[in-house]
Write an enzyme that holds these catalytic residues in place. Sequence first.
Site, short mmCIF file in Angstrom:
data_model
loop_
_atom_site.label_atom_id
_atom_site.label_comp_id
_atom_site.label_asym_id
_atom_site.label_seq_id
_atom_site.Cartn_x
_atom_site.Cartn_y
_atom_site.Cartn_z
N GLU A 33 0.83 -1.22 0.00
CA GLU A 33 0.00 0.00 0.00
C GLU A 33 0.86 1.26 0.00
O GLU A 33 0.52 2.26 -0.64
CB GLU A 33 -0.94 -0.02 1.21
CG GLU A 33 -2.02 -1.09 1.06
CD GLU A 33 -2.91 -1.17 2.27
OE1 GLU A 33 -2.39 -1.53 3.35
OE2 GLU A 33 -4.11 -0.86 2.16
N GLU A 87 -3.55 -9.42 3.12
CA GLU A 87 -4.28 -9.15 4.37
C GLU A 87 -5.43 -10.12 4.58
O GLU A 87 -5.72 -10.54 5.70
CB GLU A 87 -4.82 -7.72 4.38
CG GLU A 87 -3.77 -6.65 4.65
CD GLU A 87 -3.12 -6.13 3.38
OE1 GLU A 87 -3.17 -6.84 2.35
OE2 GLU A 87 -2.56 -5.03 3.42
N1 CAA Z 1 4.70 -8.64 11.06
C1 CAA Z 1 5.42 -9.20 12.04
N2 CAA Z 1 6.23 -10.24 11.86
C2 CAA Z 1 6.31 -10.75 10.62
C3 CAA Z 1 5.59 -10.21 9.54
C4 CAA Z 1 4.75 -9.10 9.79
N3 CAA Z 1 4.06 -8.50 8.82
N4 CAA Z 1 5.88 -10.92 8.44
C5 CAA Z 1 6.75 -11.86 8.81
N5 CAA Z 1 7.02 -11.77 10.13
C6 CAA Z 1 7.97 -12.58 10.89
C7 CAA Z 1 7.63 -14.05 10.89
O1 CAA Z 1 6.76 -14.39 11.93
C8 CAA Z 1 8.99 -14.68 11.03
O2 CAA Z 1 9.34 -14.58 12.39
P1 CAA Z 1 10.23 -15.73 13.07
O3 CAA Z 1 11.49 -15.78 12.29
O4 CAA Z 1 10.36 -15.27 14.46
O5 CAA Z 1 9.41 -16.98 12.94
C9 CAA Z 1 9.91 -13.74 10.27
O6 CAA Z 1 9.19 -12.50 10.19
C10 CAA Z 1 10.24 -14.19 8.87
O7 CAA Z 1 9.04 -14.51 8.21
P2 CAA Z 1 8.93 -15.72 7.16
O8 CAA Z 1 9.58 -16.93 7.72
O9 CAA Z 1 7.54 -15.80 6.73
O10 CAA Z 1 9.88 -15.14 6.00
P3 CAA Z 1 9.78 -15.34 4.44
O11 CAA Z 1 10.96 -14.69 3.87
O12 CAA Z 1 9.50 -16.78 4.12
O13 CAA Z 1 8.47 -14.54 3.98
C11 CAA Z 1 6.96 -12.66 3.89
C12 CAA Z 1 8.43 -13.15 4.08
C13 CAA Z 1 6.50 -12.97 2.48
C14 CAA Z 1 6.93 -11.18 4.16
C15 CAA Z 1 6.07 -13.45 4.87
O14 CAA Z 1 6.63 -13.35 6.16
C16 CAA Z 1 4.67 -12.92 4.94
O15 CAA Z 1 3.85 -13.30 4.15
N6 CAA Z 1 4.40 -12.08 5.93
C17 CAA Z 1 3.10 -11.53 6.16
C18 CAA Z 1 2.77 -10.51 5.13
C19 CAA Z 1 1.42 -9.91 5.40
O16 CAA Z 1 0.45 -10.59 5.54
N7 CAA Z 1 1.41 -8.58 5.47
C20 CAA Z 1 0.20 -7.87 5.74
C21 CAA Z 1 0.26 -7.39 7.13
S1 CAA Z 1 -1.26 -6.61 7.56
C22 CAA Z 1 -1.16 -5.07 6.90
O17 CAA Z 1 -0.20 -4.70 6.32
C23 CAA Z 1 -2.41 -4.28 7.17
C24 CAA Z 1 -2.46 -2.96 6.61
O18 CAA Z 1 -3.18 -2.70 5.71
C25 CAA Z 1 -1.68 -1.86 7.21
#
Ligand code: CAA
Length: 702
Positions: free
Chosen positions: A107, A127
């Site tokens: 975003e 999301e």
């Molecule tokens: N917030 C907090 N922690 C997060 C995070 C997030 N958004 N995304 C990942 N992490 C953490 C994981 O829990 C993990 O922690 P640990 O090592 O302690 O287990 C660490 O970061 C690494 O994550 P992955 O193992 O998943 O790493 P990856 O490289 O395989 O993938 C990624 C990276 C694609 C970003 C994946 O982590 C992911 O899909 N994350 C979530 C993305 C998401 O859903 N974002 C939307 C958030 S909501 C939002 O943004 C609302 C809004 O409109 C403002």
Amino acid sequence: MPGSIALERRGDVALLRLDNPPVNGLSFAMRAALGERMVEVLADDSVAAVVVCGAGRMFCGGADIREFSAPPPPGAAHLPAILDDVEASPKPVVAAIHGVAAGGGMELALACHMRLAAPGTRLGLPEVTLGILPGAGGTQRMPRLIGVEAALDVIVGGKLHPVEKAVALGFADERVEGDLEETAVARARDLAASGAPLRRASQLTEHLEAARGRPEIFDEFRKKMAKRARGFDAPYACVDCVETALTLPYPEALKNERTVFQRLRASDQSAAQRHAFFAEREVAKIPDVPKDTPARPVASAAVVGCGTMGGGIAMSLANAGLPVTVLESSQEALDRGLATVRKNYAATVSKGRLSQAEMDARLARITPTLDYADLGAADIAVEAVFEEMPLKKEVFARLDRVCKPDAVLATNTSTLDVDAIAAATSRPEQVVGTHFFSPANVMRLMENVRGAHTSPETIATVMKLSKTLGKIGVLVGVCDGFVGNRMLYAYRRQADFLLEEGALPPQIDRVVYDFGMPMGPYQMNDLTGLDVSWRVRKAQAATRPAHLRYSPIADRVCEMGRYGQKTGAGWYRYEPGSRTPIPDPVIDQLIAGVSAELGIERRAVSDDEIVPRLFYPLVNEGAKILDEGLALRASDIDVIWMHGYGFPRYRGGPMFWADLVGLRTIYDTMSRLHDEHGEWLEPAPLLKRLADQGKGFADWAK
Ligand code: CAA
Ligand code: NAI
């Protein structure tokens, strides 16, 4: 410094670098920093343009999900407002994206005036998978940039897309091969120099105009997604919000998006889906198998037995690019097994989900054999022969003789003692269970079973293999049925008792389906076949404790030759060639007959009592499993149930769901049911302890 946004200068271009490991999450602190940095660069006359980029592995993984469990701190920076300021900036702002742009990170990029991305970048709005929606303008800017239908796909689909797709759809402008940041700086400088109007997504109208005459788009989309979205709130909220792009002025639509976002964020469904997200990452953490435990490299595999499971396991391995040698007991069985594998691949090709060339490549990785000597070079051998202990022992003794000394020997047994199987070899530390779920080439769950002697290296090897296969491996201990099936027995047993007491299969199946499971226990049983567990029950009949209640109904159904869909009848009947279950009066009579025989007066069973009666004992069994140390944590059990049995993700798995219901309620109900129905329903000591302490399974640690 972590958790900050560094300001770097490249001449007259300011570079804002998000820096908050591991994913540059937009925590409240990061949002505030972004707002402050924007004010700073806008006030600085020596800055002509801005580039936003990320430090480390990626651009930005979105909002910091860990902060979602608590309300925002007082005076917290408001991301939609900050992004509106970014977009409104009179100085060009260019996003230089590498690695990942997800959620709030995407975003932020949408609010910039140009989006450049490096090769290999993945971009999207996931999301919805967390039970929320893009709450910082995503539901409004995305449709304006790429069109309503494409935006619905991106937002409701929740996937991260490769940069090429993002460029093709229009939510990234360019894939940059060379130096991303240098290119972004140059583009930002050009934009500033040209003085041309900046492209602000919120002001684009072309795509909205195109959709305005076709309001049916939204209802059609809702219909299309109904099956996948059943029970989930967020996908519907996403569609509603995208629809407001056409029906409300931008500022009001944004306000509405915020309101809906906050409602979803506070919901049990979102809490459950966030729990699922972290639970899936926790499973990889095994206290005595630290991350740096050396896993044996697996470059080739062997599978023994090419029936239902062996064939699927071989496909899984071949799909991941591993050469697999498949051994059977006869040429006929081998031909039959391979023919099924070929048929399964061909079905995927005919659905357009696999190319013929890819099918051929995968099949070419599978080498059939009847000779154990051909298994000598495999790094891992997975056994999937009949579920008979003497046979398994014989197979393992032979594998031990022919497989190279450092090869891992894995069994796919679903009920037998892994330690007894390991004892047939000279290398019990290299023996492990890899309990795949059927169909093994599709289902993502693997229960990796740790025997008494299984070494940390062997565990690290199979946990890594699960990942290589695109699956989720959950480490469990040895017990009858391991974690998933042991809990399933507890649930299924009560379903049969309810039949004796007055219910019928369609009622139980309907209530369980409405709870969110893919199907109820009887439809499931008809699908998987009644004969398998019948054979097990017959084998156990002599040792079954006489004082424990036992329902003979399933045995009676089997005695009629009704084994489920494969025989055209089971708990239901089926028209030839159809999988639609039709309630059968024959079964109703059979059940009523058993009730009469047992002297049970049938009563009306209410829908309301079915969920507690089936799922509380399932949770109770989970509590025993935790106490016995057979699962590492309650969230591991949740992962098993979500991925192995289709427990609804919006409930977060049975243990998370139990915490939401309240362990006091579950304990009290179990105690009452125990008084009414006896031994099987005795509350687990851990359930009592936690209920007495006012705690949940989430608080439990061994
Ligand atoms: N917030 C907090 N922690 C997060 C995070 C997030 N958004 N995304 C990942 N992490 C953490 C994981 O829990 C993990 O922690 P640990 O090592 O302690 O287990 C660490 O970061 C690494 O994550 P992955 O193992 O998943 O790493 P990856 O490289 O395989 O993938 C990624 C990276 C694609 C970003 C994946 O982590 C992911 O899909 N994350 C979530 C993305 C998401 O859903 N974002 C939307 C958030 S909501 C939002 O943004 C609302 C809004 O409109 C403002
Ligand atoms: P299946 O009966 O479909 O296949 C077993 C195969 O093993 C047959 O093709 C048979 O020819 C072969 N076989 C028998 N003896 C052999 C030998 N000595 N050497 C080589 N091959 C031999 O059985 P299925 O369902 O595939 O089950 C296999 C194992 O997987 C069992 O341990 C079962 O408990 C387990 N399992 C089954 C699940 C299921 O849903 N079917 C789920 C999870 C585990």
